[in-house]
Scaffold this motif. Structure first.
Motif, PDB file in Angstrom:
ATOM      1  N   GLY A   1       0.812  -1.209   0.000  1.00 30.73           N
ATOM      2  CA  GLY A   1       0.000   0.000   0.000  1.00 30.73           C
ATOM      3  C   GLY A   1       0.843   1.256   0.000  1.00 30.73           C
ATOM      4  N   LEU A   2       1.924   1.258   0.793  1.00 27.99           N
ATOM      5  CA  LEU A   2       2.839   2.405   0.819  1.00 27.99           C
ATOM      6  C   LEU A   2       3.488   2.614  -0.540  1.00 27.99           C
ATOM      7  N   LYS A   3       3.896   1.517  -1.167  1.00 29.77           N
ATOM      8  CA  LYS A   3       4.536   1.608  -2.477  1.00 29.77           C
ATOM      9  C   LYS A   3       3.579   2.160  -3.516  1.00 29.77           C
ATOM     10  N   MET A   4       2.343   1.661  -3.520  1.00 29.52           N
ATOM     11  CA  MET A   4       1.363   2.114  -4.499  1.00 29.52           C
ATOM     12  C   MET A   4       0.996   3.585  -4.267  1.00 29.52           C
ATOM     13  N   ALA A   5       0.960   4.006  -3.012  1.00 29.32           N
ATOM     14  CA  ALA A   5       0.648   5.405  -2.713  1.00 29.32           C
ATOM     15  C   ALA A   5       1.695   6.343  -3.297  1.00 29.32           C
TER      16      ALA A   5
END
Length: 232
Positions: free
Chosen positions: A88-92
């Motif tokens: 999720g952090l990467k996609m954000a």
């Protein structure tokens, strides 16, 4: 002409600020979720370890083994939670205006780390360009729904469907899991499977969300989003 160029530049700068603000807020939110989840699991682990020790002192090996199996399952679950949080952090950080590309990449990476297989279903001609913050909220609704499928519904299969019809975007996540009583979940202050969060995310971008669930019949989450102008 000069005024138009200046106005366009200002609009681009403002959009950049909005996007950066959304990304920072999303990172902070995911970090809080990871922190809270880890704290809860660590408390659970501490309790279970004490129970195992006491059972071993009483030569109750069977019960100690049962507690250890529960610890093993908890460790596996928190490992998946952390990996999903990192995703999720990467996609954000990487999100842009192309919702279809973002969904394809997210589902690809999700299937590499989860034991719930997610099948992305897209019409051959679908093309959706949104604001980055809109893509981000839609992705996080999908992530929350898939996390629920794994953690709470114990599903083995999930389906993510994207359709566009007459200027309206329909995004659905459904699974073959155990389902739940929607009214009971809504009445709980905590542990409502992220329903409140998903609804808040939908409202943030002017979308509506419909959650359909029955015990033993799986769950379906449908987001309806009206597109504007060039998005059609």
């Amino acid at each position: 002409m000069a005024d138009e160029i200046e106005q366009h530049t200002l609009e681009q700068e403002e959009r950049g600020k909005v996007r950066q603000k959304a990304i920072v807020e999303e990172r902070e939110r995911i970090a809080r979720e990871l922190h809270d989840g880890l704290a809860q699991v660590l408390g659970y682990v501490g309790t279970k370890v004490m129970a195992v020790r006491l059972n071993l002192q009483k030569d109750n090996v069977g019960e100690a083994d049962r507690q250890l199996c529960q610890l093993e399952e908890a460790a596996r679950g928190v490992s998946l939670d952390v990996r999903e949080g990192i995703l999720g952090l990467k996609m954000a950080s990487q999100v842009d205006t192309d919702l279809v590309a973002a969904l394809k990449e997210y589902i690809r990476q999700y299937n590499n780390l989860s034991d719930v297989h997610a099948d992305l279903q897209l019409p051959s001609d679908v093309l959706v360009s949104l604001m980055p913050e809109e893509v981000l909220h839609l992705l996080r609704i999908v992530q929350e729904a898939l996390t629920n499928s794994r953690k709470h519904a114990h599903a083995s299969q999930a389906f993510v469907t994207l359709e566009k019809n007459n200027g309206t975007l329909f995004l659905e996540v459904r699974d073959n899991g155990t389902g739940f009583n929607l009214q009971s979940a809504l009445e709980k202050r905590n542990g409502n499977f992220g329903i409140t969060t998903m609804r808040e995310r939908a409202e943030e971008i002017g979308a509506s969300i419909d959650i359909r669930a029955q015990p033993g019949e799986g769950t379906s989450i449908i987001v309806e989003f009206n597109l504007e102008g060039e998005r059609n």
